[in-house]
Write an enzyme that holds these catalytic residues in place. Structure first.
Site, PDB file in Angstrom:
ATOM      1  CB  SER A   1      50.823   9.184 -30.864  1.00 42.48           C
ATOM      2  OG  SER A   1      49.587   9.268 -31.123  1.00 42.48           O
TER       3      SER A   1
ATOM      4  NE  ARG B   1      40.748   0.932  -5.674  1.00 44.61           N
ATOM      5  CZ  ARG B   1      41.758   0.039  -5.592  1.00 44.61           C
ATOM      6  NH1 ARG B   1      42.383  -0.532  -6.599  1.00 44.61           N
ATOM      7  NH2 ARG B   1      42.572  -0.310  -4.318  1.00 44.61           N
TER       8      ARG B   1
ATOM      9  CG  ASP C   1      42.646  13.167 -37.705  1.00 42.45           C
ATOM     10  OD1 ASP C   1      43.297  13.961 -38.398  1.00 42.45           O
ATOM     11  OD2 ASP C   1      43.444  12.735 -36.507  1.00 42.45           O
TER      12      ASP C   1
END
Length: 306
Positions: A12, A29, A255
């Protein structure tokens, strides 16, 4: 070919940005988004590169987002083998609410892989030579069979490679039944594997010991979040406590831990030091905002105090 290979079936593009405050029904914003190539094995290969090693990432990539993903990974100089896929590579989003210092993670569903595409990944791995460590990490997208990691375990065994699987649910269970080198479940994943809602540390130890004594897994590293990790082999049970740090994001921490362990083993560090360095890498990743992985200087410093 390099001795470390990672496999990711559902990569991804991870987009992270900040907003002053998360408020419904208002135009918010935001900061300029930071884009990172993500997914289990992708992050492991990226973190190994950061630590000074090298791993080849094997993954499917498709559509416009796939081209962007490939470029992002190429910019980090990570060796790769790309399997062209029909469907677009997915995107995930991480938003930090600055007013409350809260992180919101939006994980999009994996895009379907065709049978020929996931079989091509198996073919590529089967054709590689001199693989020492095969890291299979991440969730599975639609179209990929649940026993795909078990199939990769079998390929690794034929090649004399050590297979590491970091996933959850039925794919993890089938991989363990196939008999592999190392798994790194967190407490939640181990609880689900055992059919429990919750496990104490002692219960987690007993389940991990059962795995290694039955011969289904040589090494179990149970990730315990801010509490560090527990290493379990047939001869050893040891807990490595994570130092207290200011935690900004947990994205990629697991990871980074896997990367630290496998990188250390690949340069002939002993197992206990490898897991200690893995905990240092995982902790180092939490010190960075958004989707950023560990930094080597932080991991090295934390390693000395664990």
């Amino acid at each position: 070919m390099p001795s470390i290979v990672t496999v990711t079936f559902s990569p991804s593009i991870d987009k992270s940005f900040t907003t002053p405050e998360m408020v419904p029904d208002k135009k918010l914003r935001c900061s300029a988004p930071k884009l990172d190539p993500g997914g289990g094995g992708i992050n492991v290969a990226r973190a190994i590169k950061i630590l000074g090693g090298e791993a080849t990432a094997v993954f499917p990539s498709g559509g416009y987002t796939g081209k962007q993903f490939d470029r992002l990974l190429e910019d980090e100089k990570v060796p790769m083998v790309i399997i062209e896929s029909t469907n677009e590579t997915r995107e995930n989003i991480v938003v930090v609410d600055q007013s409350k210092n809260l992180q919101y993670r939006f994980g999009m569903p994996g895009t379907e892989l065709k049978e020929g595409e996931w079989k091509e990944i198996l073919h590529v791995i089967g054709a590689m030579e001199d693989i020492e460590y095969l890291v299979c990490s991440g969730s599975l997208p639609p179209g990929v069979p649940e026993d795909i990691y078990a199939q990769l375990v079998a390929i690794a065994k034929r090649k004399g490679a050590k297979c590491i699987v970091d996933t959850s649910g039925r794919p993890l269970q089938l991989a363990i039944e196939a008999g592999l080198y190392l798994i790194k479940p967190n407490i939640g994943e181990l609880s689900a594997f055992a059919g429990k809602d919750f496990l104490s540390i002692d219960q987690a130890k007993e389940i991990a010991l059962g795995m290694v004594t039955s011969g289904r897994c040589e090494i179990v590293v149970v990730s315990m979040g801010a509490n560090g990790a527990m290493l379990v082999t047939k001869d050893l049970v040891e807990i490595f406590h994570s130092p207290q740090v200011e935690r900004k994001s947990t994205v990629g921490a697991g990871d980074s831990m896997v990367a630290g362990i496998i990188y250390s083993l690949s340069v002939n560090k002993k197992l206990t030091d490898a897991v200690r360095y893995g905990v240092a890498c995982g902790t180092a990743a939490t010190m960075n905002p958004g989707t950023e992985l560990c930094r080597k200087e932080d991991a090295d410093a934390l390693f000395e105090i664990i």
